[in-house]
Every structure is written in C-alpha cells, then in structure tokens.
Scaffold this motif. Structure first.
Motif, PDB file in Angstrom:
ATOM      1  N   ALA A   1       0.833  -1.203   0.000  1.00  0.00           N
ATOM      2  CA  ALA A   1       0.000   0.000   0.000  1.00  0.00           C
ATOM      3  C   ALA A   1       0.868   1.253   0.000  1.00  0.00           C
ATOM      4  N   LEU A   2       1.936   1.239   0.784  1.00  0.00           N
ATOM      5  CA  LEU A   2       2.840   2.388   0.809  1.00  0.00           C
ATOM      6  C   LEU A   2       3.581   2.513  -0.522  1.00  0.00           C
ATOM      7  N   ILE A   3       4.009   1.395  -1.064  1.00  0.00           N
ATOM      8  CA  ILE A   3       4.723   1.421  -2.348  1.00  0.00           C
ATOM      9  C   ILE A   3       3.826   1.983  -3.441  1.00  0.00           C
ATOM     10  N   ARG A   4       2.542   1.629  -3.408  1.00  0.00           N
ATOM     11  CA  ARG A   4       1.606   2.169  -4.410  1.00  0.00           C
ATOM     12  C   ARG A   4       1.468   3.686  -4.272  1.00  0.00           C
ATOM     13  N   LEU A   5       1.426   4.173  -3.027  1.00  0.00           N
ATOM     14  CA  LEU A   5       1.335   5.618  -2.813  1.00  0.00           C
ATOM     15  C   LEU A   5       2.579   6.332  -3.338  1.00  0.00           C
ATOM     16  N   VAL A   6       3.737   5.723  -3.111  1.00  0.00           N
ATOM     17  CA  VAL A   6       4.982   6.322  -3.596  1.00  0.00           C
ATOM     18  C   VAL A   6       4.988   6.377  -5.118  1.00  0.00           C
ATOM     19  N   LYS A   7       4.569   5.305  -5.746  1.00  0.00           N
ATOM     20  CA  LYS A   7       4.552   5.271  -7.209  1.00  0.00           C
ATOM     21  C   LYS A   7       3.516   6.242  -7.776  1.00  0.00           C
ATOM     22  N   LYS A   8       2.418   6.438  -7.063  1.00  0.00           N
ATOM     23  CA  LYS A   8       1.377   7.343  -7.526  1.00  0.00           C
ATOM     24  C   LYS A   8       1.790   8.805  -7.397  1.00  0.00           C
ATOM     25  N   HIS A   9       2.345   9.180  -6.228  1.00  0.00           N
ATOM     26  CA  HIS A   9       2.632  10.586  -5.938  1.00  0.00           C
ATOM     27  C   HIS A   9       4.061  10.985  -6.275  1.00  0.00           C
ATOM     28  N   GLN A  10       4.934  10.004  -6.488  1.00  0.00           N
ATOM     29  CA  GLN A  10       6.312  10.282  -6.901  1.00  0.00           C
ATOM     30  C   GLN A  10       7.004  11.328  -6.005  1.00  0.00           C
ATOM     31  N   PRO A  11       7.015  11.132  -4.691  1.00  0.00           N
ATOM     32  CA  PRO A  11       7.680  12.116  -3.828  1.00  0.00           C
ATOM     33  C   PRO A  11       9.187  12.111  -4.058  1.00  0.00           C
ATOM     34  N   ASP A  12       9.808  13.246  -3.816  1.00  0.00           N
ATOM     35  CA  ASP A  12      11.267  13.313  -3.889  1.00  0.00           C
ATOM     36  C   ASP A  12      11.902  12.576  -2.724  1.00  0.00           C
ATOM     37  N   VAL A  13      11.220  12.603  -1.579  1.00  0.00           N
ATOM     38  CA  VAL A  13      11.758  11.990  -0.369  1.00  0.00           C
ATOM     39  C   VAL A  13      10.657  11.186   0.317  1.00  0.00           C
ATOM     40  N   LEU A  14      10.982   9.971   0.716  1.00  0.00           N
ATOM     41  CA  LEU A  14      10.100   9.140   1.543  1.00  0.00           C
ATOM     42  C   LEU A  14      10.770   8.950   2.892  1.00  0.00           C
ATOM     43  N   VAL A  15      10.055   9.295   3.950  1.00  0.00           N
ATOM     44  CA  VAL A  15      10.548   9.098   5.317  1.00  0.00           C
ATOM     45  C   VAL A  15       9.642   8.084   5.997  1.00  0.00           C
ATOM     46  N   THR A  16      10.212   6.980   6.458  1.00  0.00           N
ATOM     47  CA  THR A  16       9.413   5.994   7.175  1.00  0.00           C
ATOM     48  C   THR A  16       9.845   5.930   8.630  1.00  0.00           C
ATOM     49  N   LEU A  17       8.867   5.842   9.504  1.00  0.00           N
ATOM     50  CA  LEU A  17       9.094   5.692  10.932  1.00  0.00           C
ATOM     51  C   LEU A  17       8.568   4.333  11.367  1.00  0.00           C
ATOM     52  N   GLU A  18       9.163   3.756  12.387  1.00  0.00           N
ATOM     53  CA  GLU A  18       8.840   2.415  12.898  1.00  0.00           C
ATOM     54  C   GLU A  18       9.206   1.324  11.894  1.00  0.00           C
ATOM     55  N   SER A  19      10.085   1.616  10.955  1.00  0.00           N
ATOM     56  CA  SER A  19      10.443   0.628   9.935  1.00  0.00           C
ATOM     57  C   SER A  19      11.619  -0.232  10.395  1.00  0.00           C
ATOM     58  N   ASP A  20      11.401  -1.543  10.388  1.00  0.00           N
ATOM     59  CA  ASP A  20      12.422  -2.499  10.818  1.00  0.00           C
ATOM     60  C   ASP A  20      13.075  -3.130   9.582  1.00  0.00           C
ATOM     61  N   GLN A  21      13.805  -4.228   9.781  1.00  0.00           N
ATOM     62  CA  GLN A  21      14.491  -4.878   8.669  1.00  0.00           C
ATOM     63  C   GLN A  21      13.497  -5.425   7.642  1.00  0.00           C
ATOM     64  N   TRP A  22      12.353  -5.935   8.095  1.00  0.00           N
ATOM     65  CA  TRP A  22      11.338  -6.443   7.170  1.00  0.00           C
ATOM     66  C   TRP A  22      10.888  -5.332   6.233  1.00  0.00           C
ATOM     67  N   TRP A  23      10.615  -4.154   6.786  1.00  0.00           N
ATOM     68  CA  TRP A  23      10.194  -3.026   5.973  1.00  0.00           C
ATOM     69  C   TRP A  23      11.311  -2.580   5.030  1.00  0.00           C
ATOM     70  N   GLU A  24      12.542  -2.581   5.536  1.00  0.00           N
ATOM     71  CA  GLU A  24      13.666  -2.205   4.679  1.00  0.00           C
ATOM     72  C   GLU A  24      13.753  -3.120   3.469  1.00  0.00           C
ATOM     73  N   ASP A  25      13.601  -4.428   3.707  1.00  0.00           N
ATOM     74  CA  ASP A  25      13.673  -5.391   2.604  1.00  0.00           C
ATOM     75  C   ASP A  25      12.550  -5.158   1.591  1.00  0.00           C
ATOM     76  N   LYS A  26      11.343  -4.877   2.069  1.00  0.00           N
ATOM     77  CA  LYS A  26      10.203  -4.674   1.175  1.00  0.00           C
ATOM     78  C   LYS A  26      10.341  -3.386   0.366  1.00  0.00           C
ATOM     79  N   LEU A  27      10.937  -2.360   0.973  1.00  0.00           N
ATOM     80  CA  LEU A  27      11.034  -1.060   0.304  1.00  0.00           C
ATOM     81  C   LEU A  27      12.238  -0.951  -0.625  1.00  0.00           C
ATOM     82  N   LYS A  28      13.035  -2.016  -0.713  1.00  0.00           N
ATOM     83  CA  LYS A  28      14.180  -1.994  -1.626  1.00  0.00           C
ATOM     84  C   LYS A  28      13.763  -1.799  -3.082  1.00  0.00           C
TER      85      LYS A  28
END
Length: 362
Positions: free
Chosen positions: A117-144
C-alpha cells in the motif's frame, strides 16, 4: 441534572487548566492532545446549560461563564489550524519543478505488513523523499524496490518501534544517525540537494511519546525538540524538520519548538491534517509534522489514504522561493520561552551542540 452539569463543568475546567502546568507527567501532557474533542465537549455542555437550567439562577450563570471561558481557551489553541486563520505559509505561485521538493512521511507501524500500500502511494505521488518511521528490517527489505527510482537512502532498521529510513530521488549529503537524548531512539540528519543545486538542511525525528508504556514523562521528547529548535535557529540555511514528533500541533511544547526554531507550519490557516489514529474517527490528532524555514512556500499538503498503519501518511510539497517568501513569519519567542527551552535541555543534560549541522560551512 444540575449535579451532572456541575461535574461536567469541573471536568471541562480541569482539562483546560491542567495543561497550563509545565509538569511533564504523561497524564498532564496527554491533555494537550484531544483539544478538538474538548472543544466539542465544551460546546455541547454550554448548550446543555441553556437547555436544562434556569438562566436566572446564579449557579447557572457561573456554570455558563466557566464553560464559555473553557471553550474560548480551547479554541485559542486549535483555531489556527482552521480556514478561519491567516495562512502562516504563503501558497506558492512558482510552478518550476526544479525548485520543488515533495516529502512523504509515513509511520508504517512495525507489525503492519501492508508494504504494498505504501509502495503504491509512492509510485502514484512520486515524492522526492520518503521518510518511514517504525520501519524495521522487514520493511527495509520490502522497500528496496523503491531504490531503482530513489537511489539515495539512509537506513536505520530497528525492532523497537523506532527504526527510521529515508529514501530520496535527491542527493543526500552530510548523513548522520544520532541518538540525541535516549540511547535507543534515533534521529537522522542530512542535506538534500535540489535540482537547482541548492542544499537543504534536513532533520528527521521520532522522539518517544509521554505514556504509561513508553516514557512516564514528556521530558525526553521535549528535550529532543528543543535542542533541534535551538540548533536550527542559529542557521541561515534552508531547513526542513519532519517526522512523527509524538506531540500535537497545538501543544505548548510544539508551539515552543516553533518559537525557538523560527520554523513555519504550513498547516496554519489550512487545516488540522490529523494523522493519528487512523482506525478511530473520533480520536484523531496531528502527530506527524513538517516544519520549514521561510525559504519555502507551499504547493500542497495532504493526508493520504491509510496503509494499514495507525498513522495516515502525510505528503507535503514545497517550493524553494527564498526571495518571494521573506515576509513569512511564525510565532515569536519571548525571553521566558528561551529560558524554558534552556531548562528543558539542561534537565536531560543535552544541548544544541549535540545536534548535527549538515551542510554548514564555516
């Protein structure tokens, strides 16, 4: 009915008066959060006084006066975050893409597994910067998967609900991950280089909230906000401070941050933009923030749809227009504000010099 209305009026007085104290206990500071709800409560209570009581009775007049004062006091804090207030940040008239910077801030909630869901928002809005909070290793792997289009990143995966990541299309410099106040609560500091070559000093924060399960007092959170505020106040660089500050926009401590830092709040005059709690409509307040120096004007700010977290993402688009925005001014600090800020930082034995100054040139 009279005893019930007396009790409710006393309750309204307590919710208005207790936050006046500078006591940092979570119960006191927690009353800063639901000011919008307290405003609704006071409004309904005032109507009840007129409807159920004899307005000629002295006790009724006292109750009406007390409730009216409570209502006015709560409105004083929240009205700036409505369309009734003048905008603190001017709306940008510069459509140049090279001068824009868009930042999507999202507290993802560590156990949330809806990364798509977050990846879809990023692809839709094309932000210059994405800041994630509470993101652990699982999230890091998914957001690669975002790194192909956002090749610059700063990663601090943690499993204690305070991991942080920054993904950027814009070059990052002067990168530092710091633990300013608490040894397990990180913050990220860097410069962002616009397409024009201008460099922005950026601070990404997520201090722990005052709560019975986290910190019993707000002292640590307040100290982190204060030292960052005191640090950026001495800079003439373009500055952005963003993140989940675990404090509401209308609290005395966030107001102190704005006063000391001199940074502007683009929500003033535009709306509340409640980002927490995503699951409960009547218990929401603005915990996710973006403040900036007067070098910027606002293109757009919007709360984005839920990604399964307890926070909604927040998207802010700024224009770098330093010549056109020089007249913008935030709330002004008094001597007593500087003294209070100094007391807060000294209590935690931290200071403005602990805060990195990315991009600073001597």
């Amino acid at each position: 009915m009279l005893p019930i209305l007396i009790f409710c009026t006393l309750l309204a007085l307590l919710t208005a008066l207790l936050p006046l104290s500078r006591n940092s206990h979570w119960i006191i500071r927690g009353l800063d959060f639901p000011r919008l709800q307290f405003t609704v409560f006071a409004t309904v209570l005032l109507i009840a006084h007129y409807y159920f009581l004899d307005s000629q009775m002295i006790i009724t007049q006292v109750l009406i006066l007390a409730t009216t004062l409570c209502l006015i006091w709560q409105l004083w804090w929240i009205l700036p975050y409505s369309f009734l207030w003048p905008k603190e940040v001017k709306t940008s008239s510069d459509g140049s893409a090279d001068k824009q910077i868009s930042i999507l801030t999202s507290n993802v909630l560590t156990p949330n597994r809806n990364a798509d869901a977050l990846i879809r928002l990023v692809k839709k809005h094309q932000p210059d910067v994405l800041v994630t909070l509470e993101s652990d290793q699982w999230w890091e792997d998914k957001l690669k998967v975002l790194e192909a289009e956002m090749p610059y990143s700063i990663k601090c995966p943690l499993d204690n609900l305070y991991g942080m990541h920054v993904f950027s299309r814009l070059p990052l410099g002067g990168q530092e991950i710091c633990y300013l106040v608490e040894k397990d609560i990180p913050s990220i500091h860097a410069t962002l280089e616009l397409r024009t070559g201008d460099k922005i000093r950026a601070h990404f924060l997520h201090p722990a909230p005052p709560s019975p399960t986290e910190n019993p007092e707000s002292a640590e959170r307040d100290a982190e906000l204060v030292i960052v505020a005191r640090s950026v106040a001495e800079s003439d660089q373009p500055v952005i401070v963003t993140g989940d500050l675990n404090d509401v926009a209308w609290s005395a401590t966030t107001r102190l941050f704005r006063k000391i830092s001199g940074l502007l709040d683009p929500r003033v005059g535009r709306g509340v933009f409640n980002t927490f709690h995503a699951d409960y409509l009547i218990v929401r307040w603005p915990l996710d923030h973006l403040f900036h120096s007067q070098h910027f004007t606002l293109q757009d700010i919007q709360r984005l749809p839920s990604i399964g977290s307890d926070h909604f993402p927040l998207l802010t688009i700024l224009s770098f227009t330093p010549l056109r925005s020089a007249r913008q001014k935030g709330v002004q600090a008094r001597a007593s504000d500087h003294e209070w800020a100094k007391e807060i930082s000294e209590e935690q034995n931290v200071g403005k010099n602990d805060v990195p100054k990315p991009g600073k040139t001597d």
